[in-house]
Design an enzyme around this catalytic site. Structure first.
Site, PDB file in Angstrom:
ATOM      1  N   LYS A   1     -27.695  -6.594  23.342  1.00 59.28           N
ATOM      2  CA  LYS A   1     -28.177  -5.764  24.503  1.00 59.28           C
ATOM      3  C   LYS A   1     -29.892  -5.626  24.208  1.00 59.28           C
ATOM      4  O   LYS A   1     -30.151  -5.614  25.402  1.00 59.28           O
ATOM      5  CB  LYS A   1     -26.902  -4.887  24.637  1.00 59.28           C
ATOM      6  CG  LYS A   1     -28.099  -3.707  25.417  1.00 59.28           C
ATOM      7  CD  LYS A   1     -26.963  -2.631  25.612  1.00 59.28           C
ATOM      8  CE  LYS A   1     -27.496  -1.245  26.103  1.00 59.28           C
ATOM      9  NZ  LYS A   1     -28.115   0.302  25.470  1.00 59.28           N
TER      10      LYS A   1
ATOM     11  N   LYS B   1     -11.001  -9.468  15.036  1.00 57.70           N
ATOM     12  CA  LYS B   1     -10.993 -10.110  15.959  1.00 57.70           C
ATOM     13  C   LYS B   1     -10.522  -9.573  16.476  1.00 57.70           C
ATOM     14  O   LYS B   1     -11.479  -9.922  18.341  1.00 57.70           O
ATOM     15  CB  LYS B   1     -10.486 -11.307  15.806  1.00 57.70           C
ATOM     16  CG  LYS B   1     -11.128 -11.701  13.993  1.00 57.70           C
ATOM     17  CD  LYS B   1     -12.727 -12.765  14.573  1.00 57.70           C
ATOM     18  CE  LYS B   1     -13.279 -12.747  13.300  1.00 57.70           C
ATOM     19  NZ  LYS B   1     -14.744 -13.188  13.376  1.00 57.70           N
TER      20      LYS B   1
ATOM     21  N   ASP C   1     -26.341 -12.096   6.325  1.00 62.74           N
ATOM     22  CA  ASP C   1     -25.175 -12.785   5.026  1.00 62.74           C
ATOM     23  C   ASP C   1     -25.502 -11.809   3.925  1.00 62.74           C
ATOM     24  O   ASP C   1     -26.548 -11.426   3.823  1.00 62.74           O
ATOM     25  CB  ASP C   1     -25.619 -14.102   4.902  1.00 62.74           C
ATOM     26  CG  ASP C   1     -23.964 -14.910   4.774  1.00 62.74           C
ATOM     27  OD1 ASP C   1     -23.830 -15.532   5.308  1.00 62.74           O
ATOM     28  OD2 ASP C   1     -23.331 -13.512   4.268  1.00 62.74           O
TER      29      ASP C   1
ATOM     30  N   ARG D   1      -8.056 -21.429   1.205  1.00 62.17           N
ATOM     31  CA  ARG D   1      -7.136 -21.758   2.363  1.00 62.17           C
ATOM     32  C   ARG D   1      -6.694 -23.237   1.933  1.00 62.17           C
ATOM     33  O   ARG D   1      -6.699 -23.804   1.011  1.00 62.17           O
ATOM     34  CB  ARG D   1      -8.416 -21.608   2.957  1.00 62.17           C
ATOM     35  CG  ARG D   1      -8.194 -20.723   3.882  1.00 62.17           C
ATOM     36  CD  ARG D   1      -9.501 -20.950   5.578  1.00 62.17           C
ATOM     37  NE  ARG D   1     -10.369 -20.611   4.881  1.00 62.17           N
ATOM     38  CZ  ARG D   1     -11.745 -20.350   5.521  1.00 62.17           C
ATOM     39  NH1 ARG D   1     -11.337 -20.750   7.442  1.00 62.17           N
ATOM     40  NH2 ARG D   1     -13.047 -20.697   5.058  1.00 62.17           N
TER      41      ARG D   1
ATOM     42  N   TYR E   1      -7.721  -8.726   9.168  1.00 67.49           N
ATOM     43  CA  TYR E   1      -8.336  -9.712   9.785  1.00 67.49           C
ATOM     44  C   TYR E   1      -8.030  -9.762  11.555  1.00 67.49           C
ATOM     45  O   TYR E   1      -9.037 -10.054  12.744  1.00 67.49           O
ATOM     46  CB  TYR E   1      -8.610 -10.874   8.987  1.00 67.49           C
ATOM     47  CG  TYR E   1      -8.672 -12.438   9.613  1.00 67.49           C
ATOM     48  CD1 TYR E   1     -10.482 -12.105   9.666  1.00 67.49           C
ATOM     49  CD2 TYR E   1      -8.107 -13.395  10.485  1.00 67.49           C
ATOM     50  CE1 TYR E   1     -11.357 -13.264  10.671  1.00 67.49           C
ATOM     51  CE2 TYR E   1      -9.133 -14.647  11.116  1.00 67.49           C
ATOM     52  CZ  TYR E   1     -10.446 -14.379  10.891  1.00 67.49           C
ATOM     53  OH  TYR E   1     -11.136 -15.649  11.687  1.00 67.49           O
TER      54      TYR E   1
HETATM   55  N1  UDP Z   1      -1.296 -23.146   2.473  1.00 68.17           N
HETATM   56  C1  UDP Z   1      -0.173 -23.855   1.216  1.00 68.17           C
HETATM   57  N2  UDP Z   1      -0.732 -23.703   0.240  1.00 68.17           N
HETATM   58  C2  UDP Z   1      -1.840 -23.570   0.244  1.00 68.17           C
HETATM   59  C3  UDP Z   1      -2.894 -23.294   1.017  1.00 68.17           C
HETATM   60  C4  UDP Z   1      -1.830 -22.547   2.371  1.00 68.17           C
HETATM   61  O1  UDP Z   1       1.618 -24.141   1.859  1.00 68.17           O
HETATM   62  O2  UDP Z   1      -2.027 -23.082  -1.151  1.00 68.17           O
HETATM   63  C5  UDP Z   1      -0.481 -22.892   3.751  1.00 68.17           C
HETATM   64  C6  UDP Z   1      -0.375 -22.041   3.966  1.00 68.17           C
HETATM   65  O3  UDP Z   1       1.194 -20.935   4.057  1.00 68.17           O
HETATM   66  C7  UDP Z   1      -0.348 -21.949   6.289  1.00 68.17           C
HETATM   67  C8  UDP Z   1      -0.938 -23.161   6.455  1.00 68.17           C
HETATM   68  O4  UDP Z   1      -1.345 -23.608   4.483  1.00 68.17           O
HETATM   69  O5  UDP Z   1       0.766 -22.326   6.446  1.00 68.17           O
HETATM   70  C9  UDP Z   1      -2.694 -23.571   5.651  1.00 68.17           C
HETATM   71  O6  UDP Z   1      -2.930 -21.681   5.657  1.00 68.17           O
HETATM   72  P1  UDP Z   1      -4.274 -21.625   5.276  1.00 68.17           P
HETATM   73  O7  UDP Z   1      -4.513 -20.141   4.473  1.00 68.17           O
HETATM   74  O8  UDP Z   1      -5.819 -22.271   5.290  1.00 68.17           O
HETATM   75  O9  UDP Z   1      -4.822 -20.981   6.543  1.00 68.17           O
HETATM   76  P2  UDP Z   1      -3.948 -19.718   8.123  1.00 68.17           P
HETATM   77  O10 UDP Z   1      -4.236 -20.779   9.362  1.00 68.17           O
HETATM   78  O11 UDP Z   1      -3.205 -19.645   7.195  1.00 68.17           O
HETATM   79  O12 UDP Z   1      -4.880 -18.934   7.962  1.00 68.17           O
END
Ligand code: UDP
Length: 322
Positions: A118, A162, A44, A199, A158
């Site tokens: 590999k 991926k 990491d 998140r 991202y």
């Molecule tokens: N979200 C929200 N408030 C926050 C953070 C995220 O309403 O403070 C919403 C975001 O718009 C999404 C969902 O929660 O619809 C999940 O967001 P996250 O960033 O966890 O991950 P994602 O699934 O979008 O990659």
């Protein structure tokens, strides 16, 4: 003509390399592998990982840590049986702040981790994501769905990294005969998520614990399905030990709106917080739920931890952090 492969000798104790081993998922995977008798080498660079996630492993003779950026050549002495490629930023806020590193670890980092597999004759697993389905037009998402991704949007770095990683994995499988596995990980939560990673789980839980308003983006009618981390790493472990070269979705199909989720967090924390609405970020997927038929039939896996129980453990963890 296929090249003859060097296979790692079958030692009694398998050796696993986990890239991103100090991250949220990586560190839980490291714990599971150690508990199942592996020697583990975690790599990491701490861009989004944290030493706190692996501090409890100090002095464990089966654990070794290397601080390195996995986009650089990975040199390791000795046999390696499994390579688990988990290094990557994983939060939409991170992609906005470090889009180039996000692209590099998903592309160059995957290339280096595949090169290691590999070279050692190891089996390789890539942590892919439900984001490869983009803002999905098929619901729930099956592995056959090719996705709906905006290449040039804020999440493109991202999602496309991926997608490239999956393509590179299949190329190493087809051209070099590397044994490969692809897991598509859906929203996961649990202890060791970064408090400020943006998140929804750390955001809502820390807001609720501080009695601050929960910031629901948009109207909160977008959906997500949350899997507790112990369920997730068990599914991934089973996938590595299966014969499925095809991608497998691992996640919890219990779908809810973000607004329902906010209310659940307020209930679970016993908070006095209210809910405020903020603008919906660009390209935020409207709905997400894994179809886990393949995981059920091929891995005999399904999630076991109910949301209430998982949230309890997660909230306990965050209580100590806010
Ligand atoms: N979200 C929200 N408030 C926050 C953070 C995220 O309403 O403070 C919403 C975001 O718009 C999404 C969902 O929660 O619809 C999940 O967001 P996250 O960033 O966890 O991950 P994602 O699934 O979008 O990659």
């Amino acid at each position: 003509m296929p090249v003859k492969k060097k296979r790692a000798s079958t030692t009694r104790q398998p050796t696993s390399v986990v890239t991103g081993g100090a991250g949220f998922l990586g560190s839980h995977l490291v714990d599971l592998l150690l508990a199942r008798g592996h020697k583990v080498i975690a790599i990491d660079n701490f861009i989004t990982g944290s030493v706190d996630n692996i501090a409890h492993l100090g002095g464990n003779p089966n654990f070794k840590f290397i601080q390195q950026d996995v986009t650089e050549f990975i040199f390791l002495d000795g046999p390696v049986n499994f390579v688990w490629h988990f290094a990557s930023p994983a939060s939409p806020i991170d992609y906005l702040e470090i889009p180039i590193q996000t692209l590099k670890v998903g592309s160059l980092g995957t290339h280096k981790a595949l090169g290691l597999a590999k070279n050692k004759g190891a089996r390789f697993l890539i942590a892919s994501t439900s984001e490869i389905y983009g803002d999905p037009l098929v619901h729930p998402q099956t592995e056959e769905y090719w996705g709906n991704v905006n290449t040039i949007g804020p999440r493109g770095c991202y999602d496309e990294a991926k997608r490239f990683g999956e393509a590179m994995t299949m190329a190493y499988h087809r051209e070099h005969g590397v044994e490969t596995r692809i897991v598509r990980i859906f929203n996961t939560y649990g202890p060791r998520m970064r408090l400020n990673d943006g998140r929804v789980v750390p955001a809502f839980v820390s807001q609720a614990l501080k009695n601050q308003s929960l910031t629901v983006f948009g109207k909160g009618n977008q959906t997500r399905s949350f899997c507790y981390v112990s369920d997730l790493v068990e599914g991934i472990y089973r996938l590595m030990n299966s014969s499925s070269v095809d991608p497998v979705n691992i996640g919890n199909p219990h779908e809810m709106t973000v607004l329902e989720f906010a209310r659940e967090i307020i209930r679970a924390t016993g908070s006095r917080s209210r809910i405020v609405f903020k603008p919906l970020p660009q390209d935020d997927p409207k709905q997400r739920r894994p179809d886990i038929t393949r995981a059920k039939t091929r891995l005999h896996w399904e999630p076991k931890v109910p949301l209430k129980e998982g949230l309890k453990k997660t909230i306990e963890y965050f209580r100590g952090k806010v």
